[in-house]
Enzyme design. Structure first.
Site, short mmCIF file in Angstrom:
data_model
loop_
_atom_site.label_atom_id
_atom_site.label_comp_id
_atom_site.label_asym_id
_atom_site.label_seq_id
_atom_site.Cartn_x
_atom_site.Cartn_y
_atom_site.Cartn_z
N SER A 192 12.71 21.61 -17.93
CA SER A 192 11.45 22.34 -18.10
C SER A 192 11.73 23.61 -18.90
O SER A 192 12.83 24.17 -18.82
CB SER A 192 10.90 22.70 -16.72
OG SER A 192 10.13 23.89 -16.78
N GLU A 245 8.06 8.30 -17.82
CA GLU A 245 6.66 8.60 -18.12
C GLU A 245 6.28 8.11 -19.52
O GLU A 245 5.17 7.64 -19.76
CB GLU A 245 6.40 10.10 -17.96
CG GLU A 245 6.53 10.54 -16.50
CD GLU A 245 6.75 12.04 -16.34
OE1 GLU A 245 6.51 12.80 -17.29
OE2 GLU A 245 7.17 12.44 -15.24
N LYS A 276 14.36 22.21 -12.90
CA LYS A 276 13.75 20.90 -13.06
C LYS A 276 14.64 19.86 -13.76
O LYS A 276 15.37 20.17 -14.69
CB LYS A 276 12.44 21.02 -13.84
CG LYS A 276 11.30 21.65 -13.10
CD LYS A 276 10.95 20.99 -11.78
CE LYS A 276 10.11 19.76 -11.83
NZ LYS A 276 8.86 19.76 -12.49
N HIS A 314 0.83 -1.22 0.00
CA HIS A 314 0.00 0.00 0.00
C HIS A 314 0.86 1.26 0.00
O HIS A 314 0.43 2.31 0.49
CB HIS A 314 -0.96 0.03 1.20
CG HIS A 314 -1.74 -1.24 1.37
ND1 HIS A 314 -2.99 -1.42 0.84
CD2 HIS A 314 -1.41 -2.42 1.97
CE1 HIS A 314 -3.42 -2.64 1.14
NE2 HIS A 314 -2.47 -3.27 1.82
#
Ligand code: ARG
Length: 464
Positions: free
Chosen positions: A283, A296, A289, A162
């Protein structure tokens, strides 16, 4: 529409009007199926060799056709072939060009066959090679999992359920879980080869043919194992496409799971791993960043693969037997899933080669969340003879105490522990230790360092 040398559709004697320009354009599959040119030519060469062996065509015509087909292959390889949308697909493009090169004798190439068996034959040959390619890629991927695991046998981290700290594990054990998944994917791809090894050529339109063809000859020459048994099923069957799309989907589930996990672990909240600059992007506005775009990308690719599987299932659902235009999309789905998975595995290999575990942070996080509670309960069973349910309750009380006092389990004074369980003594602190916890998970397949070492040896032996 398919045309012969005179630039007329093959069926123009019968169909008096040109197909509408809209459908000619949208119904054409050449932009997709030109990828099958080698397989199509290979299939045609073997087909005419068989026709000659069976005395259906002459030696001269056979040679003429093979010569023409080889010339076409060269033209395509050199980028000199003019693929025509109006000729619909790769089969018609090649046959039409054969007409241009060798004249009327080209017409013998389609004796005793149909585009219906031709297209399944081409696709199966292509998928066999591609399946073997993917198996090889998965082998390379798994070699890297072994390499990284080997370096991290003693790397202690929190294992989660979890996404909450659950029990300490070796980072190698976690990596080898993925090794197992990709090993299963390899087996699934290999199992698919069985149906890919059944030769469709000779089923013709769907009823078989009245020519005395030899399907065992083409089977052998095209390196299939058996001819398919039922001509109607042969033309209607796309189970092998479903198998492929499902196998790709399952493999991409595995890839997206590690991708998601690495995204979380790389986040500023977790900081369990570090991605090097080769596998992050920046970014356009936030100068600080370093984003995990490649991970992804992997997670996203899996969605497109599932889409392809569902498209094919839906296309086939309720489709009456034999050939329908609906089936033409099978190739687009197969090629796309193949490309997606190939790219994904390659990107995952890059990621595994360019990340590092943050061992200090892993250890720090493993010390949070009373992660050794289960070890304490087990200890009470093993050393103090408590039934597990009782031991569980006693441990829960100890955890409650530690939480109230804001202490780790091993920081609790013995006096306080004894108030909860009078039989406890200093020996308990041996189990309240992360490494000892891992060492004790000796059950087969468990996370103990010893187990992992043995497992690594076994995997290496198997992969030789
Ligand atoms: N381009 C077609 C496909 O890929 C080839 C088979 C055509 N057969 C037919 N009867 N229209 O599905």
């Amino acid at each position: 529409m398919s045309k012969n040398k005179n630039n007329k559709a093959i069926w123009s004697t019968r169909i008096k009007k040109n197909t509408t320009s809209t459908f000619k354009k949208v119904g054409s599959s050449i932009s997709i199926d030109k990828r099958l040119f080698k397989e199509d030519i290979q299939g045609s060469i073997v087909h005419v060799e068989m026709l000659f062996k069976q005395k259906i065509i002459s030696f001269k015509i056979k040679n003429k056709i093979i010569w023409g087909l080889n010339k076409i292959q060269n033209e395509i390889l050199k980028g000199k072939f003019d693929f025509k949308v109006e000729l619909e697909d790769i089969h018609m493009n090649i046959e039409n060009r054969l007409h241009e090169i060798i004249g009327e004798d080209a017409g013998f190439v389609h004796t005793g066959r149909s585009r219906n068996d031709q297209v399944v034959t081409d696709l199966k040959i292509w998928m066999k090679t591609s399946t073997l390619d993917l198996i090889k890629l998965l082998e390379s991927l798994n070699k890297i999992f072994l390499k990284v695991a080997e370096k991290n046998i003693e790397t202690v981290m929190p294992g989660f359920t979890h996404l909450k700290n659950a029990q300490p594990i070796s980072f190698a054990h976690y990596l080898l879980a993925y090794f197992e998944m990709f090993k299963r994917d390899k087996v699934r791809f290999a199992n698919n080869l069985k149906s890919l090894n059944e030769n469709p050529l000779g089923a013709a339109a769907f009823a078989g043919t009245n020519f005395n063809i030899d399907r065992f000859f083409t089977t052998k020459k095209l390196k299939f194992n058996y001819p398919t048994n039922n001509s109607i099923d042969t033309i209607s069957d796309r189970d092998f496409v479903l198998d492929f799309l499902y196998t790709v989907s399952t493999c991409s589930v595995h890839i997206s799971r590690i991708a998601e996990e690495f995204i979380i672990w790389n986040s500023d909240a977790f900081k369990l791993i570090k991605l090097n600059d080769k596998i992050v992007t920046g970014s356009s506005i936030m100068p600080q960043k370093k984003n995990p775009d490649p991970l992804e990308f992997l997670r996203g690719n899996s969605g497109s693969s599932f889409g392809n599987l569902f498209s094919m299932l839906t296309i086939l659902k309720g489709l009456p037997l034999s050939y329908f235009k609906d089936m033409q999309d099978d190739k687009k789905l197969v090629f796309n899933s193949y490309d997606l998975l190939k790219n994904s595995i390659q990107v995952l290999i890059d990621i595994l080669n360019n990340f590092s575990p943050n061992k200090k942070r892993m250890l720090e996080l493993a010390n949070e969340g009373f992660i050794l509670s289960t070890d304490l309960a087990d200890y009470l069973v093993q050393k103090h003879n408590l039934p597990f349910r009782k031991a569980y309750m006693v441990t829960a009380k100890i955890v409650n105490l530690a939480e109230t006092k804001n202490l780790k389990l091993y920081e609790l004074p013995m006096k306080e522990l004894k108030k909860i369980e009078p039989n406890l003594d200093d020996n308990v602190f041996k189990v309240l230790n992360l490494r000892n916890s891992i060492k004790s998970k000796k059950s087969y397949g468990g996370t103990s360092f010893e187990n992992i070492k043995k497992m690594l040896k076994k995997y290496k032996r198997e992969s030789k």
